[in-house]
Design a protein around this motif. Structure first.
Motif, PDB file in Angstrom:
ATOM      1  N   ARG A 244       0.784  -1.219   0.059  1.00  0.00           N
ATOM      2  CA  ARG A 244      -0.094   0.178   0.103  1.00  0.00           C
ATOM      3  C   ARG A 244       0.856   1.351   0.139  1.00  0.00           C
ATOM      4  NH1 ARG A 244      -5.530  -0.326   3.641  1.00  0.00           N
ATOM      5  NH2 ARG A 244      -6.412  -2.251   2.626  1.00  0.00           N
ATOM      6  N   LEU A 245       1.941   1.375   0.655  1.00  0.00           N
ATOM      7  CA  LEU A 245       2.724   2.210   0.805  1.00  0.00           C
ATOM      8  C   LEU A 245       3.569   2.641  -0.471  1.00  0.00           C
ATOM      9  CD1 LEU A 245       4.297   2.019   4.397  1.00  0.00           C
ATOM     10  CD2 LEU A 245       2.618   3.581   3.696  1.00  0.00           C
ATOM     11  N   SER A 246       3.914   1.736  -1.142  1.00  0.00           N
ATOM     12  CA  SER A 246       4.518   1.510  -2.530  1.00  0.00           C
ATOM     13  C   SER A 246       3.467   2.201  -3.499  1.00  0.00           C
ATOM     14  CB  SER A 246       4.915   0.165  -2.847  1.00  0.00           C
ATOM     15  OG  SER A 246       5.327   0.148  -4.287  1.00  0.00           O
ATOM     16  N   ARG A 247       2.405   1.851  -3.220  1.00  0.00           N
ATOM     17  CA  ARG A 247       1.310   2.280  -4.361  1.00  0.00           C
ATOM     18  C   ARG A 247       0.934   3.859  -4.064  1.00  0.00           C
ATOM     19  NH1 ARG A 247       0.519   0.781  -9.103  1.00  0.00           N
ATOM     20  NH2 ARG A 247       0.301  -1.099  -8.366  1.00  0.00           N
ATOM     21  N   LEU A 248       1.001   4.241  -2.733  1.00  0.00           N
ATOM     22  CA  LEU A 248       0.678   5.618  -2.462  1.00  0.00           C
ATOM     23  C   LEU A 248       1.812   6.418  -2.867  1.00  0.00           C
ATOM     24  CD1 LEU A 248      -0.942   5.417   1.201  1.00  0.00           C
ATOM     25  CD2 LEU A 248      -2.132   6.149  -1.000  1.00  0.00           C
ATOM     26  N   THR A 249       3.065   5.906  -2.945  1.00  0.00           N
ATOM     27  CA  THR A 249       4.124   6.409  -3.350  1.00  0.00           C
ATOM     28  C   THR A 249       3.980   6.925  -4.613  1.00  0.00           C
ATOM     29  OG1 THR A 249       5.586   5.598  -1.579  1.00  0.00           O
ATOM     30  CG2 THR A 249       6.802   6.379  -3.247  1.00  0.00           C
ATOM     31  N   ARG A 250       3.725   5.712  -5.528  1.00  0.00           N
ATOM     32  CA  ARG A 250       3.616   6.138  -7.052  1.00  0.00           C
ATOM     33  C   ARG A 250       2.661   7.089  -7.155  1.00  0.00           C
ATOM     34  NH1 ARG A 250       5.953   6.792 -11.082  1.00  0.00           N
ATOM     35  NH2 ARG A 250       7.434   4.705 -10.675  1.00  0.00           N
ATOM     36  N   TRP A 251       1.407   7.148  -6.444  1.00  0.00           N
ATOM     37  CA  TRP A 251       0.190   8.049  -6.724  1.00  0.00           C
ATOM     38  C   TRP A 251       0.814   9.484  -6.513  1.00  0.00           C
ATOM     39  CZ3 TRP A 251      -4.570   4.957  -4.386  1.00  0.00           C
ATOM     40  CH2 TRP A 251      -4.829   3.980  -5.107  1.00  0.00           C
ATOM     41  N   VAL A 252       1.416   9.784  -5.452  1.00  0.00           N
ATOM     42  CA  VAL A 252       2.041  10.814  -4.918  1.00  0.00           C
ATOM     43  C   VAL A 252       3.022  11.547  -6.149  1.00  0.00           C
ATOM     44  CG1 VAL A 252       3.604  11.984  -3.536  1.00  0.00           C
ATOM     45  CG2 VAL A 252       1.842  10.690  -2.653  1.00  0.00           C
ATOM     46  N   LEU A 253       3.732  10.710  -6.677  1.00  0.00           N
ATOM     47  CA  LEU A 253       4.828  10.977  -7.804  1.00  0.00           C
ATOM     48  C   LEU A 253       4.158  11.395  -8.980  1.00  0.00           C
ATOM     49  CD1 LEU A 253       7.748   8.238  -7.410  1.00  0.00           C
ATOM     50  CD2 LEU A 253       7.807  10.722  -6.611  1.00  0.00           C
ATOM     51  N   ASP A 254       3.010  10.712  -9.362  1.00  0.00           N
ATOM     52  CA  ASP A 254       2.160  10.822 -10.629  1.00  0.00           C
ATOM     53  C   ASP A 254       1.297  12.075 -10.381  1.00  0.00           C
ATOM     54  OD1 ASP A 254       3.360   8.622 -11.847  1.00  0.00           O
ATOM     55  OD2 ASP A 254       1.423   7.342 -11.418  1.00  0.00           O
ATOM     56  N   ALA A 255       0.883  12.355  -9.168  1.00  0.00           N
ATOM     57  CA  ALA A 255      -0.070  13.607  -8.997  1.00  0.00           C
ATOM     58  C   ALA A 255       1.092  14.855  -9.143  1.00  0.00           C
ATOM     59  CB  ALA A 255      -0.462  13.576  -7.882  1.00  0.00           C
ATOM     60  N   GLU A 256       2.166  14.613  -8.345  1.00  0.00           N
ATOM     61  CA  GLU A 256       3.113  16.071  -8.682  1.00  0.00           C
ATOM     62  C   GLU A 256       3.299  16.127  -9.955  1.00  0.00           C
ATOM     63  OE1 GLU A 256       5.315  19.139  -7.337  1.00  0.00           O
ATOM     64  OE2 GLU A 256       3.838  18.142  -6.321  1.00  0.00           O
ATOM     65  N   ALA A 257       3.579  15.040 -10.832  1.00  0.00           N
ATOM     66  CA  ALA A 257       4.135  15.381 -12.133  1.00  0.00           C
ATOM     67  C   ALA A 257       3.123  15.728 -13.151  1.00  0.00           C
ATOM     68  CB  ALA A 257       4.800  13.813 -12.805  1.00  0.00           C
ATOM     69  N   ALA A 258       2.072  15.669 -12.719  1.00  0.00           N
ATOM     70  CA  ALA A 258       0.891  15.913 -13.558  1.00  0.00           C
ATOM     71  C   ALA A 258       0.215  17.482 -13.288  1.00  0.00           C
ATOM     72  CB  ALA A 258      -0.462  14.900 -13.421  1.00  0.00           C
ATOM     73  N   GLY A 259       0.797  17.915 -12.025  1.00  0.00           N
ATOM     74  CA  GLY A 259       0.608  19.205 -11.543  1.00  0.00           C
ATOM     75  C   GLY A 259      -0.633  19.344 -10.840  1.00  0.00           C
ATOM     76  N   HIS A 260      -1.302  18.279 -10.165  1.00  0.00           N
ATOM     77  CA  HIS A 260      -2.541  18.254  -9.333  1.00  0.00           C
ATOM     78  C   HIS A 260      -2.085  18.653  -8.044  1.00  0.00           C
ATOM     79  CE1 HIS A 260      -4.062  16.082 -12.686  1.00  0.00           C
ATOM     80  NE2 HIS A 260      -3.885  15.027 -12.403  1.00  0.00           N
ATOM     81  N   ALA A 261      -3.281  19.275  -7.592  1.00  0.00           N
ATOM     82  CA  ALA A 261      -3.466  19.533  -6.016  1.00  0.00           C
ATOM     83  C   ALA A 261      -3.537  18.205  -5.290  1.00  0.00           C
ATOM     84  CB  ALA A 261      -4.028  20.744  -5.520  1.00  0.00           C
ATOM     85  N   TYR A 262      -2.910  17.864  -4.432  1.00  0.00           N
ATOM     86  CA  TYR A 262      -3.202  16.529  -3.696  1.00  0.00           C
ATOM     87  C   TYR A 262      -3.053  16.616  -2.229  1.00  0.00           C
ATOM     88  CZ  TYR A 262       1.742  16.120  -4.063  1.00  0.00           C
ATOM     89  OH  TYR A 262       3.177  16.268  -4.261  1.00  0.00           O
ATOM     90  N   GLY A 263      -3.703  15.715  -1.619  1.00  0.00           N
ATOM     91  CA  GLY A 263      -3.482  15.296  -0.160  1.00  0.00           C
ATOM     92  C   GLY A 263      -3.418  13.798   0.005  1.00  0.00           C
ATOM     93  N   LEU A 264      -2.965  13.661   1.265  1.00  0.00           N
ATOM     94  CA  LEU A 264      -2.866  12.344   1.817  1.00  0.00           C
ATOM     95  C   LEU A 264      -3.624  11.857   3.117  1.00  0.00           C
ATOM     96  CD1 LEU A 264      -0.940   9.676   1.123  1.00  0.00           C
ATOM     97  CD2 LEU A 264       0.986  10.894   2.488  1.00  0.00           C
ATOM     98  N   ARG A 265      -4.216  10.768   2.918  1.00  0.00           N
ATOM     99  CA  ARG A 265      -4.946  10.381   4.199  1.00  0.00           C
ATOM    100  C   ARG A 265      -4.446   8.995   4.643  1.00  0.00           C
ATOM    101  NH1 ARG A 265     -10.884  11.592   1.780  1.00  0.00           N
ATOM    102  NH2 ARG A 265     -10.937  13.874   2.257  1.00  0.00           N
ATOM    103  N   LEU A 266      -3.778   8.979   5.613  1.00  0.00           N
ATOM    104  CA  LEU A 266      -3.238   7.911   6.273  1.00  0.00           C
ATOM    105  C   LEU A 266      -3.955   7.691   7.735  1.00  0.00           C
ATOM    106  CD1 LEU A 266       0.414   8.474   5.754  1.00  0.00           C
ATOM    107  CD2 LEU A 266      -0.950   6.913   4.404  1.00  0.00           C
TER     108      LEU A 266
END
Length: 296
Positions: free
Chosen positions: A242-264
């Motif tokens: 799960r942490l590995s998948r969230l890491t990929r989503w964070v990197l993709d969201a940053e590369a795409a220019g999205h505003a993103y938040g994280l819920r753990l």
């Protein structure tokens, strides 16, 4: 600073062989009463004695400090910068640094030098450089002087990103009325990495034929995508996956220019974008569940 009591010195194998040679020369000179043999023996012995002092002084009073290591992803080597400084003394030649279970580096110090010591990383969290050895055999290789140094430096290791191809669930994303980019059907605004589920008509097929990299065309005017990356919406069951998948989503969201938040579990990071948000989210993922490793 490497004081005298912290520096050790012993002869090398070449030094022991040289000492045996001097002993044989001395015995031969005594046996045959050869004055030139005595001269040669004592001359070589004096050279070895002077070399021992030069080897020892090559380390004494050298200052060693740790720089700030850059965070890495698990599986990549962590590079620890080491600063060597001696602005007052003569140049230090042929210094060698060796980590306990990592790489080594060699350098000369003429006032100041910076070297990198690498250590392999296998899991997320903090990885410490630990104790490393600084040694020298300068100038003749007959003696080895060394000192053990532990600067207490450590490097943050992010989780290994999952392979690309899985986008966050649609329920975790929504459009915003403020921003500079979007995914509407207005004006073309750029490219981003392909994500599973992108419409085929928005895939940049010409770029795939040219460079072999699959990209997706972005359209939009004033809208920007807001993503909530939620622990509960990750399809994997294993916590590390799960942490590995969230890491990929964070990197993709940053590369795409999205505003993103994280819920753990027990932690919510608000929406944001940029380098600070990227480091904050990756840092939380790296130390998730490792309360004992968090800095005070």
């Amino acid at each position: 600073e490497l004081h005298r009591r912290r520096v050790y010195i012993l002869p090398t194998r070449a030094g022991l062989a040289f000492a045996l040679l001097l002993l044989l020369l001395l015995l031969g000179s005594i046996n045959y009463g050869n004055n030139l043999g005595f001269v040669l023996t004592f001359l070589l012995g004096g050279m070895a004695w002077a070399a021992m002092h030069h080897t020892y002084r090559n380390l004494v009073r050298l200052r060693v400090a740790a720089g700030a290591p850059a965070a890495v992803f698990a599986g990549s080597p962590a590079a620890f910068p080491i600063e060597l400084d001696d602005p007052r003394g003569p140049p230090r030649r042929a210094l060698h640094l060796q980590a306990a279970d990592g790489g080594g580096a060699a350098t000369d110090v003429a006032g100041h030098a910076r070297v990198l010591l690498e250590r392999p990383t296998r899991r997320r969290g903090w990885v410490a450089l630990g104790r490393f050895t600084l040694d020298t055999r300068y100038p003749l290789g007959l003696f080895r002087a060394w000192a053990h140094v532990d600067l207490g430096t450590r490097c943050l290791v992010y989780p290994r990103p999952a392979p690309p191809g899985s986008a966050p669930p649609p329920a975790a994303a929504r459009s915003s009325s403020s921003g500079e980019q979007g995914q509407g059907s207005d004006d073309f605004s750029g490219f981003r990495g392909y994500q599973h589920g992108d419409p085929p008509r928005q895939v940049y097929w010409k770029g795939l034929a040219r460079s072999g990299v699959l990209l997706t065309k972005q359209f939009g005017g004033d809208r920007v995508e807001e993503l909530w990356l939620d622990w509960e919406r990750v399809p994997e069951a294993d916590p590390e996956a799960r942490l590995s998948r969230l890491t990929r989503w964070v990197l993709d969201a940053e590369a795409a220019g999205h505003a993103y938040g994280l819920r753990l579990p027990g932690k919510v990071l608000p929406l944001g974008h940029g380098e600070a948000q990227l480091k904050l989210c990756l840092g939380e993922l790296a130390l998730f569940g490792l309360a004992a490793e968090r800095p005070a």
